[in-house]
Design an enzyme around this catalytic site. Structure first.
Site: not given
Length: 220
Positions: A14, A12
């Site tokens: 953020d 991922d």
């Protein structure tokens, strides 16, 4: 879960690669407050991991405002976040170490994020890490963002690796649900103030930061 040999790690973005959550929270608070919403920074955590249009819709359903334009509101938030990342963005602890570890082990590296292309470009530029990635996938144009698994499944397909041979690394519960729904192994790195929450037991493992990834990979 299948114990097929691990062949890829999908990150991922953020909160995993870049410390962007403060930028997101500040931008959302600024834009939504200007629209007349009464909302606290503490309440912002409810939408962590969601795609920006889902975030805007989430708050509109709770505190409707006049002249609703999801795209314009989302764009205003994204522009502020991208500008802040390019100016102040900082890598999460252990990012380069983790990416080098994956490369040295011969693992393919993917990115599966809810963030839009301008944000991805800002992060890749700021951290100078684009060359590490074999596939970069965004949920921005998908019918559903996380917690739907589609962005993870798309990334596995782009890497030409079965989902059961992928490890997903997440920081949010919405992202963790997406990774599990895609039938991937999952490692979660929650924010320190959330680290003791029992819900993280849904992951295959919980790490404090990316410096611990090498040790975990040695166990797989």
């Amino acid at each position: 879960m299948s114990q097929k040999i691990l062949a890829a790690v999908i990150f991922d973005m953020d909160g995993v690669l870049i410390d962007s959550e403060p930028s997101w929270q500040a931008a959302e608070f600024n834009v939504l407050s200007q629209l007349g919403l009464t909302i606290s920074l503490e309440e912002m955590v409810q939408t962590t991991g969601l795609r920006i249009d889902q975030v805007v819709e989430f708050w509109y359903q709770r505190q409707p405002w006049d002249n609703y334009d999801n795209q314009a509101t989302a764009d205003a938030i994204v522009d502020k976040v991208a500008a802040d990342i390019l100016t102040n963005g900082k890598a999460m602890k252990g990012v380069i170490q983790a990416l080098d570890t994956c490369k040295n082990r011969g693992l393919k590296i993917g990115l599966a994020t809810s963030s839009s292309s301008p944000l991805i470009d800002a992060v890749m530029q700021k951290l100078d890490i684009r060359a590490y990635f074999d596939a970069i996938c965004s949920a921005e144009s998908l019918t559903f963002g996380k917690p739907h698994p589609e962005v993870y499944l798309n990334c596995a397909q782009a890497l030409d690796i079965p989902p059961t041979s992928c490890l997903a690394i997440e920081d949010s519960f919405n992202g963790l649900i997406a990774a599990r729904a895609a039938n991937m192994r999952s490692a979660v790195i929650p924010a320190p103030h959330e680290a003791k929450q029992p819900r993280w037991a849904a992951a295959n493992c919980q790490l404090s930061d990316l410096t611990e990834l090498e040790s975990y990979l040695a166990l797989i």
